[in-house]
Design a protein around this motif. Structure first.
Motif, PDB file in Angstrom:
ATOM      1  N   THR A   4       0.734  -1.271  -0.114  1.00 35.25           N
ATOM      2  CA  THR A   4      -0.012  -0.007   0.097  1.00 35.25           C
ATOM      3  C   THR A   4       0.994   1.026   0.019  1.00 35.25           C
ATOM      4  OG1 THR A   4      -1.729  -1.202   1.179  1.00 35.25           O
ATOM      5  CG2 THR A   4      -1.869   0.959   1.221  1.00 35.25           C
ATOM      6  N   PRO A   5       0.743   2.275  -0.978  1.00 34.94           N
ATOM      7  CA  PRO A   5       1.599   3.340  -0.936  1.00 34.94           C
ATOM      8  C   PRO A   5       1.478   4.359   0.345  1.00 34.94           C
ATOM      9  CG  PRO A   5       0.164   3.164  -2.906  1.00 34.94           C
ATOM     10  CD  PRO A   5      -0.352   2.094  -2.019  1.00 34.94           C
ATOM     11  N   GLY A   6       2.429   4.778   0.643  1.00 35.98           N
ATOM     12  CA  GLY A   6       2.659   5.415   1.738  1.00 35.98           C
ATOM     13  C   GLY A   6       2.628   7.117   1.397  1.00 35.98           C
ATOM     14  N   CYS A   7       2.955   7.915   2.181  1.00 39.14           N
ATOM     15  CA  CYS A   7       3.223   9.451   2.021  1.00 39.14           C
ATOM     16  C   CYS A   7       4.262   9.611   1.285  1.00 39.14           C
ATOM     17  CB  CYS A   7       3.151  10.085   3.449  1.00 39.14           C
ATOM     18  SG  CYS A   7       2.235   9.891   4.528  1.00 39.14           S
ATOM     19  N   LEU A   8       3.939  10.816   0.250  1.00 44.38           N
ATOM     20  CA  LEU A   8       4.894  11.382  -0.473  1.00 44.38           C
ATOM     21  C   LEU A   8       5.675  12.643   0.144  1.00 44.38           C
ATOM     22  CD1 LEU A   8       6.739  11.734  -3.198  1.00 44.38           C
ATOM     23  CD2 LEU A   8       4.844  12.996  -3.996  1.00 44.38           C
ATOM     24  N   VAL A   9       6.658  12.795   0.307  1.00 39.11           N
ATOM     25  CA  VAL A   9       7.615  13.937   1.138  1.00 39.11           C
ATOM     26  C   VAL A   9       8.295  14.730  -0.014  1.00 39.11           C
ATOM     27  CG1 VAL A   9       9.237  14.638   2.949  1.00 39.11           C
ATOM     28  CG2 VAL A   9       7.636  12.533   3.080  1.00 39.11           C
ATOM     29  N   THR A  10       7.964  15.950  -0.144  1.00 40.48           N
ATOM     30  CA  THR A  10       8.418  16.916  -1.127  1.00 40.48           C
ATOM     31  C   THR A  10       9.518  17.705  -0.443  1.00 40.48           C
ATOM     32  OG1 THR A  10       6.878  16.628  -2.738  1.00 40.48           O
ATOM     33  CG2 THR A  10       8.421  18.393  -3.112  1.00 40.48           C
ATOM     34  N   VAL A  11      10.947  17.666  -0.868  1.00 42.47           N
ATOM     35  CA  VAL A  11      11.828  18.478  -0.127  1.00 42.47           C
ATOM     36  C   VAL A  11      12.118  19.528  -1.118  1.00 42.47           C
ATOM     37  CG1 VAL A  11      14.051  18.535   1.056  1.00 42.47           C
ATOM     38  CG2 VAL A  11      12.724  16.559   1.296  1.00 42.47           C
ATOM     39  N   CYS A  12      12.144  20.765  -0.750  1.00 42.70           N
ATOM     40  CA  CYS A  12      12.565  21.999  -1.812  1.00 42.70           C
ATOM     41  C   CYS A  12      14.021  22.070  -1.767  1.00 42.70           C
ATOM     42  CB  CYS A  12      11.654  23.173  -1.293  1.00 42.70           C
ATOM     43  SG  CYS A  12      12.438  24.647  -2.431  1.00 42.70           S
ATOM     44  N   ARG A  70      -7.949  10.377  -0.917  1.00 43.82           N
ATOM     45  CA  ARG A  70      -9.327  10.187  -1.362  1.00 43.82           C
ATOM     46  C   ARG A  70     -10.254  10.309  -0.220  1.00 43.82           C
ATOM     47  NH1 ARG A  70      -6.424   6.103  -3.972  1.00 43.82           N
ATOM     48  NH2 ARG A  70      -7.114   4.366  -2.030  1.00 43.82           N
ATOM     49  N   ALA A  71      -9.763  10.229   1.038  1.00 48.04           N
ATOM     50  CA  ALA A  71     -10.870  10.560   2.229  1.00 48.04           C
ATOM     51  C   ALA A  71     -10.938  12.181   2.468  1.00 48.04           C
ATOM     52  CB  ALA A  71     -10.536   9.675   3.554  1.00 48.04           C
ATOM     53  N   GLY A  72     -10.056  12.948   1.831  1.00 40.30           N
ATOM     54  CA  GLY A  72      -9.959  14.389   1.883  1.00 40.30           C
ATOM     55  C   GLY A  72      -8.800  14.804   2.663  1.00 40.30           C
ATOM     56  N   ALA A  73      -7.790  14.242   2.916  1.00 36.26           N
ATOM     57  CA  ALA A  73      -6.690  14.631   3.398  1.00 36.26           C
ATOM     58  C   ALA A  73      -5.890  15.589   2.242  1.00 36.26           C
ATOM     59  CB  ALA A  73      -5.740  13.524   4.183  1.00 36.26           C
ATOM     60  N   ARG A  74      -5.379  16.600   2.814  1.00 40.48           N
ATOM     61  CA  ARG A  74      -4.478  17.410   2.188  1.00 40.48           C
ATOM     62  C   ARG A  74      -2.986  17.693   2.257  1.00 40.48           C
ATOM     63  NH1 ARG A  74      -7.419  16.143  -0.934  1.00 40.48           N
ATOM     64  NH2 ARG A  74      -9.585  17.022  -1.465  1.00 40.48           N
ATOM     65  N   PRO A  75      -2.105  18.001   1.600  1.00 37.70           N
ATOM     66  CA  PRO A  75      -0.747  18.196   1.759  1.00 37.70           C
ATOM     67  C   PRO A  75      -0.626  19.134   3.077  1.00 37.70           C
ATOM     68  CG  PRO A  75      -1.047  18.105  -0.467  1.00 37.70           C
ATOM     69  CD  PRO A  75      -2.412  18.306   0.198  1.00 37.70           C
ATOM     70  N   TRP A  93       5.796  11.492  12.475  1.00 33.11           N
ATOM     71  CA  TRP A  93       4.646  11.682  12.042  1.00 33.11           C
ATOM     72  C   TRP A  93       3.906  10.924  10.805  1.00 33.11           C
ATOM     73  CZ3 TRP A  93       2.343  15.572   8.315  1.00 33.11           C
ATOM     74  CH2 TRP A  93       0.929  15.566   8.510  1.00 33.11           C
ATOM     75  N   VAL A  94       5.204  11.015   9.668  1.00 33.52           N
ATOM     76  CA  VAL A  94       4.746  10.087   8.414  1.00 33.52           C
ATOM     77  C   VAL A  94       4.907   8.593   8.794  1.00 33.52           C
ATOM     78  CG1 VAL A  94       5.759   9.577   6.250  1.00 33.52           C
ATOM     79  CG2 VAL A  94       5.819  11.990   6.919  1.00 33.52           C
ATOM     80  N   ARG A  95       5.677   8.246   9.466  1.00 29.35           N
ATOM     81  CA  ARG A  95       5.658   7.069   9.834  1.00 29.35           C
ATOM     82  C   ARG A  95       4.247   6.346  10.636  1.00 29.35           C
ATOM     83  NH1 ARG A  95      11.350   7.228  10.770  1.00 29.35           N
ATOM     84  NH2 ARG A  95      10.680   7.181  13.163  1.00 29.35           N
ATOM     85  N   ALA A  96       3.791   7.555  11.287  1.00 35.87           N
ATOM     86  CA  ALA A  96       2.564   7.146  12.089  1.00 35.87           C
ATOM     87  C   ALA A  96       1.406   7.096  11.289  1.00 35.87           C
ATOM     88  CB  ALA A  96       2.342   7.888  13.143  1.00 35.87           C
ATOM     89  N   GLY A  97       1.289   7.761   9.744  1.00 37.57           N
ATOM     90  CA  GLY A  97       0.454   7.656   9.085  1.00 37.57           C
ATOM     91  C   GLY A  97       0.355   9.029   8.182  1.00 37.57           C
ATOM     92  N   GLY A  98       0.920  10.164   8.824  1.00 37.33           N
ATOM     93  CA  GLY A  98       0.925  11.367   7.952  1.00 37.33           C
ATOM     94  C   GLY A  98      -0.634  12.042   8.052  1.00 37.33           C
ATOM     95  N   PRO A  99      -0.892  12.969   7.040  1.00 36.13           N
ATOM     96  CA  PRO A  99      -1.930  13.752   6.916  1.00 36.13           C
ATOM     97  C   PRO A  99      -3.220  12.820   6.672  1.00 36.13           C
ATOM     98  CG  PRO A  99      -0.286  14.668   5.384  1.00 36.13           C
ATOM     99  CD  PRO A  99       0.390  13.405   6.038  1.00 36.13           C
ATOM    100  N   GLY A 100      -4.273  13.160   7.547  1.00 29.53           N
ATOM    101  CA  GLY A 100      -5.402  12.557   7.363  1.00 29.53           C
ATOM    102  C   GLY A 100      -5.702  10.986   8.242  1.00 29.53           C
ATOM    103  N   VAL A 101      -4.281  10.592   8.592  1.00 31.14           N
ATOM    104  CA  VAL A 101      -4.294   9.439   9.499  1.00 31.14           C
ATOM    105  C   VAL A 101      -3.875   9.706  10.912  1.00 31.14           C
ATOM    106  CG1 VAL A 101      -3.273   6.962   9.417  1.00 31.14           C
ATOM    107  CG2 VAL A 101      -3.708   8.081   7.375  1.00 31.14           C
TER     108      VAL A 101
END
Length: 121
Positions: A4-12, A70-75, A93-101
């Motif tokens: 199952t895909p996880g979060c995507l982290v974008t680093v500027c 899909r459930a409404g979470a945003r970046p 936080w990302v390992r715990a599920g991140g946005p929306g989780v």
């Protein structure tokens, strides 16, 4: 076996983010290595050109996993990511599920910034 895909982290990493001229005390390459090491699959870490919020460099954006999106979470955008402790809080936080989780920890709420809005015409 499907992962199952996880979060995507974008680093500027462009004109200000990742700049030793702007932040000489930060090891920007080590920061990126730290994120990648702490967030293996199913999460992904990518580098982006300028995200247009230079006053808040270094920027990190955490995009929700597809199911959370899909459930409404945003970046969630984080600014002034200049210390290992903030990087560690983001990866936890990302390992715990991140946005929306997972709920956003209070320590990270201090780093949230408003994203830039596209200009168009």
């Amino acid at each position: 076996m499907t992962v199952t895909p996880g979060c995507l982290v974008t680093v500027c990493r462009d004109c200000c983010c990742g700049s030793t001229r702007k932040h000489p005390a930060v090891d920007h390459d080590a920061q990126l290595r730290r994120l990648r090491a702490a967030l293996p699959a199913p999460h992904r870490v990518r580098v982006s050109a300028c995200l247009d919020l230079c006053a808040q460099s270094n920027l990190v954006v955490v995009h929700p996993a597809p199911s959370a999106r899909r459930a409404g979470a945003r970046p969630v955008w984080f600014g002034l990511v200049l210390h290992d402790s903030v990087v560690d809080d983001i990866t936890d936080w990302v390992r715990a599920g991140g946005p929306g989780v997972a709920p956003l920890p209070a320590t990270l709420e201090l780093s949230v910034v408003a994203p830039t809005l596209p200009t168009g015409g």
